[in-house]
Design a protein around this motif. Sequence first.
Motif, mmCIF file in Angstrom:
data_model
loop_
_atom_site.group_PDB
_atom_site.id
_atom_site.type_symbol
_atom_site.label_atom_id
_atom_site.label_comp_id
_atom_site.label_asym_id
_atom_site.label_seq_id
_atom_site.Cartn_x
_atom_site.Cartn_y
_atom_site.Cartn_z
ATOM 1 N N ARG A 190 -11.278 4.042 13.391
ATOM 2 C CA ARG A 190 -12.451 3.232 13.058
ATOM 3 C C ARG A 190 -12.744 2.316 14.230
ATOM 4 O O ARG A 190 -11.838 1.893 14.934
ATOM 5 C CB ARG A 190 -12.211 2.373 11.811
ATOM 6 N N ILE A 191 -14.016 1.976 14.407
ATOM 7 C CA ILE A 191 -14.415 1.029 15.455
ATOM 8 C C ILE A 191 -15.033 -0.199 14.792
ATOM 9 O O ILE A 191 -15.893 -0.079 13.918
ATOM 10 C CB ILE A 191 -15.413 1.661 16.446
ATOM 11 N N VAL A 192 -14.552 -1.376 15.208
ATOM 12 C CA VAL A 192 -15.095 -2.635 14.734
ATOM 13 C C VAL A 192 -15.776 -3.308 15.912
ATOM 14 O O VAL A 192 -15.166 -3.477 16.972
ATOM 15 C CB VAL A 192 -13.972 -3.551 14.174
ATOM 16 N N LYS A 193 -17.035 -3.673 15.758
ATOM 17 C CA LYS A 193 -17.778 -4.326 16.835
ATOM 18 C C LYS A 193 -18.357 -5.634 16.325
ATOM 19 O O LYS A 193 -19.149 -5.622 15.385
ATOM 20 C CB LYS A 193 -18.893 -3.401 17.319
ATOM 21 N N PRO A 194 -17.951 -6.753 16.931
ATOM 22 C CA PRO A 194 -18.483 -8.041 16.473
ATOM 23 C C PRO A 194 -19.965 -8.190 16.820
ATOM 24 O O PRO A 194 -20.440 -7.589 17.737
ATOM 25 C CB PRO A 194 -17.634 -9.062 17.219
#
Length: 194
Positions: A190-194
């Motif tokens: 999974r990718i989390v991008k603020p």
Amino acid sequence: MFKINALGKACPLPVIEAHKALKDHDAIEITVDNEIATQNLKNLSEEMGCTYDLTKESDTHYTVRLVKEGAAAEEAAAPQTSGDDYTVVINAPVMGIGDDKLGKNLLKTFVYTLTEQDVLPKRIICYNGGVHLVVEGSESLEDLKNLEKQGVEIYACGACLNYYGLTEKVAVGSITNMFRIVEMMRTANRIVKP
């Protein structure tokens, strides 16, 4: 009942302190100075299976009590460890669109909050304006070093560092290239991008 004084502490510090305390105590009482903090604590109580009780003393003084509910609460509070690895991608020196001063503060808070998660990211990838976080003088440098010490891989785009003239100032993590960045993002759970 374990008591926490979080008066004057900005979000997300009251939630982080409550979350930590609930790992060691079955009941906590936390004092906060704004209604948003009480709402965030209510959300935490739901996530951790706790009862929630709020007393409003004044417009700047609220007391919240969180009490674990039996064994089910203990299971809900346990860190998740399987299938939850994730990669954080930071591509700007600010978080979100709007006021840059606020955005810079939000990003600093986001990186700090990563250090308080039960499941740390597998890696953090910084490119474009995000490379400013990994260099000397960065307000997030200590938090990133803390994450690296705990096994989080930190990468910064070499071309981006060169563009901003920051290559010699890198103080945490490894310098990488776009091929490797694409590979890491492509294969991330999974990718989390603020």
